[in-house]
Design an enzyme around this catalytic site. Structure first.
Site, PDB file in Angstrom:
ATOM      1  N   GLY A   1     -47.440 -58.537  28.632  1.00 33.46           N
ATOM      2  CA  GLY A   1     -47.380 -59.938  28.237  1.00 33.46           C
ATOM      3  C   GLY A   1     -48.730 -60.607  28.144  1.00 33.46           C
ATOM      4  O   GLY A   1     -49.590 -60.185  27.373  1.00 33.46           O
TER       5      GLY A   1
ATOM      6  N   CYS B   1     -61.237 -56.597  26.053  1.00 35.48           N
ATOM      7  CA  CYS B   1     -60.464 -56.476  24.819  1.00 35.48           C
ATOM      8  C   CYS B   1     -61.305 -55.924  23.667  1.00 35.48           C
ATOM      9  O   CYS B   1     -60.941 -56.081  22.492  1.00 35.48           O
ATOM     10  CB  CYS B   1     -59.835 -57.808  24.425  1.00 35.48           C
ATOM     11  SG  CYS B   1     -58.759 -58.491  25.710  1.00 35.48           S
TER      12      CYS B   1
ATOM     13  N   ARG C   1     -49.046 -50.633  26.937  1.00 30.30           N
ATOM     14  CA  ARG C   1     -49.217 -51.831  26.098  1.00 30.30           C
ATOM     15  C   ARG C   1     -50.212 -51.569  24.978  1.00 30.30           C
ATOM     16  O   ARG C   1     -50.951 -50.580  24.971  1.00 30.30           O
ATOM     17  CB  ARG C   1     -49.704 -53.010  26.952  1.00 30.30           C
ATOM     18  CG  ARG C   1     -51.105 -52.828  27.506  1.00 30.30           C
ATOM     19  CD  ARG C   1     -51.710 -54.128  28.002  1.00 30.30           C
ATOM     20  NE  ARG C   1     -52.979 -53.924  28.685  1.00 30.30           N
ATOM     21  CZ  ARG C   1     -54.158 -53.747  28.086  1.00 30.30           C
ATOM     22  NH1 ARG C   1     -54.222 -53.720  26.759  1.00 30.30           N
ATOM     23  NH2 ARG C   1     -55.261 -53.573  28.785  1.00 30.30           N
ATOM     24  N   GLY C   2     -50.274 -52.483  24.038  1.00 27.27           N
ATOM     25  CA  GLY C   2     -51.309 -52.439  23.019  1.00 27.27           C
ATOM     26  C   GLY C   2     -52.593 -53.073  23.532  1.00 27.27           C
ATOM     27  O   GLY C   2     -52.630 -53.694  24.591  1.00 27.27           O
ATOM     28  N   GLY C   3     -53.671 -52.909  22.776  1.00 29.57           N
ATOM     29  CA  GLY C   3     -54.931 -53.569  23.110  1.00 29.57           C
ATOM     30  C   GLY C   3     -55.885 -52.691  23.896  1.00 29.57           C
ATOM     31  O   GLY C   3     -55.556 -51.574  24.301  1.00 29.57           O
ATOM     32  N   GLU C   4     -57.088 -53.223  24.095  1.00 31.34           N
ATOM     33  CA  GLU C   4     -58.154 -52.500  24.782  1.00 31.34           C
ATOM     34  C   GLU C   4     -58.184 -52.884  26.268  1.00 31.34           C
ATOM     35  O   GLU C   4     -57.241 -53.464  26.791  1.00 31.34           O
ATOM     36  CB  GLU C   4     -59.494 -52.794  24.094  1.00 31.34           C
ATOM     37  CG  GLU C   4     -59.586 -52.285  22.659  1.00 31.34           C
ATOM     38  CD  GLU C   4     -59.632 -50.762  22.557  1.00 31.34           C
ATOM     39  OE1 GLU C   4     -59.915 -50.101  23.574  1.00 31.34           O
ATOM     40  OE2 GLU C   4     -59.391 -50.242  21.450  1.00 31.34           O
TER      41      GLU C   4
ATOM     42  N   GLY D   1     -51.222 -58.600  25.629  1.00 28.48           N
ATOM     43  CA  GLY D   1     -50.987 -57.202  25.296  1.00 28.48           C
ATOM     44  C   GLY D   1     -49.540 -56.872  25.609  1.00 28.48           C
ATOM     45  O   GLY D   1     -49.068 -57.163  26.717  1.00 28.48           O
TER      46      GLY D   1
ATOM     47  N   THR E   1     -58.789 -54.619  29.844  1.00 28.89           N
ATOM     48  CA  THR E   1     -58.900 -55.972  30.366  1.00 28.89           C
ATOM     49  C   THR E   1     -58.936 -55.918  31.884  1.00 28.89           C
ATOM     50  O   THR E   1     -58.816 -54.862  32.488  1.00 28.89           O
ATOM     51  CB  THR E   1     -57.759 -56.884  29.868  1.00 28.89           C
ATOM     52  OG1 THR E   1     -58.101 -58.246  30.125  1.00 28.89           O
ATOM     53  CG2 THR E   1     -56.436 -56.547  30.538  1.00 28.89           C
ATOM     54  N   HIS E   2     -59.115 -57.079  32.478  1.00 30.76           N
ATOM     55  CA  HIS E   2     -59.273 -57.201  33.932  1.00 30.76           C
ATOM     56  C   HIS E   2     -58.301 -58.242  34.446  1.00 30.76           C
ATOM     57  O   HIS E   2     -58.123 -59.296  33.831  1.00 30.76           O
ATOM     58  CB  HIS E   2     -60.710 -57.632  34.240  1.00 30.76           C
ATOM     59  CG  HIS E   2     -60.985 -57.928  35.677  1.00 30.76           C
ATOM     60  ND1 HIS E   2     -60.660 -57.076  36.706  1.00 30.76           N
ATOM     61  CD2 HIS E   2     -61.573 -59.009  36.261  1.00 30.76           C
ATOM     62  CE1 HIS E   2     -61.044 -57.602  37.858  1.00 30.76           C
ATOM     63  NE2 HIS E   2     -61.592 -58.776  37.617  1.00 30.76           N
TER      64      HIS E   2
END
Length: 227
Positions: free
Chosen positions: A161, A179, A81-84, A150, A86-87
């Site tokens: 999602g 993020c 996925r895209g993005g940084e 994401g 996350t939890h």
């Protein structure tokens, strides 16, 4: 009047899978995406909670981990996925749409904004005025981020999602910069609606998703093959 104007909404199979380990849900998503390459498939929406886990986007940096990966309190996965970072954890409602955007609009920016609209509409049902932050993806109430997004889209088939913090223990976010955003807090719906549960929010998400994407939700009582 054009007869096509009155076409029925396309169906979307909706699965409430409950608490599912991240790796299992990820494998299931990839399996469902692959099916689109072999035969016509319905749109699907998988709704889950995950045991504690951290996930990274494809190109995300480890700089947003506050601890070495091996010292994190939960497992860490790098995904496509895209993005940084996350939890995910129990009390957070995660939605994985497996949609063919050629049936909707083959436009990634549009799709991201639609997912945000689903969550904004959902939170409005609980009396919250949620919105977007300029230049950032996700949904916010004030400066608290209640939902992260994401996605991965391949040949216009979507996976990954959104994640809506309903009533989670937010402590797990303390080990990361969620993020990659260091100057804003992560929040939850329970901070504004004490006693709220995932069970109460889930049908609202389904209805909001159906409304925004103009789909007819078809609730499935069995998990998709492969889980």
């Amino acid at each position: 009047m054009d007869q096509n104007h009155w076409k029925s909404p396309l169906p979307c199979d909706v699965y409430n899978l409950g608490l599912v380990p991240f790796a299992d849900a990820w494998t299931l998503q990839k399996s469902l995406v692959q099916r689109h390459g072999h035969s016509p498939q319905p749109d699907r929406l998988l709704l889950v909670e995950h045991p504690g886990v951290y996930t990274l986007g494809l190109g995300s940096t480890l700089d947003y981990l506050k601890l070495p990966a091996e010292d994190l309190p939960y497992p860490l996965f790098r995904t496509e996925r895209g993005g940084e970072v996350t939890h995910h954890c129990p009390g957070q409602l995660v939605g994985y749409p497996i949609l063919n955007l050629k049936r909707h609009r083959p436009d990634l920016h549009w799709y991201l904004r639609q997912l945000e609209a689903v969550l904004i509409l959902t939170l409005a049902e609980f009396g919250l005025r949620a919105g977007r932050q300029s230049g950032l993806t996700g949904v916010w109430v004030g400066d608290r981020k209640l939902a992260a997004i994401g996605i991965k889209v391949s040949r216009w088939i979507t996976m990954h999602g959104f994640a809506l913090n309903v009533c989670p223990d937010l402590g797990g976010f303390g080990a990361i910069v969620p993020c990659g955003i260091s100057d804003k807090a992560v929040g939850s719906l329970a901070q504004f609606c004490p006693g709220i549960t995932v069970e109460a929010v889930l049908p609202v998400v389904v209805n909001s998703f159906a409304q925004v994407f103009e789909l007819n939700p078809v609730i499935q009582n069995a998990a998709p093959l492969g889980l």
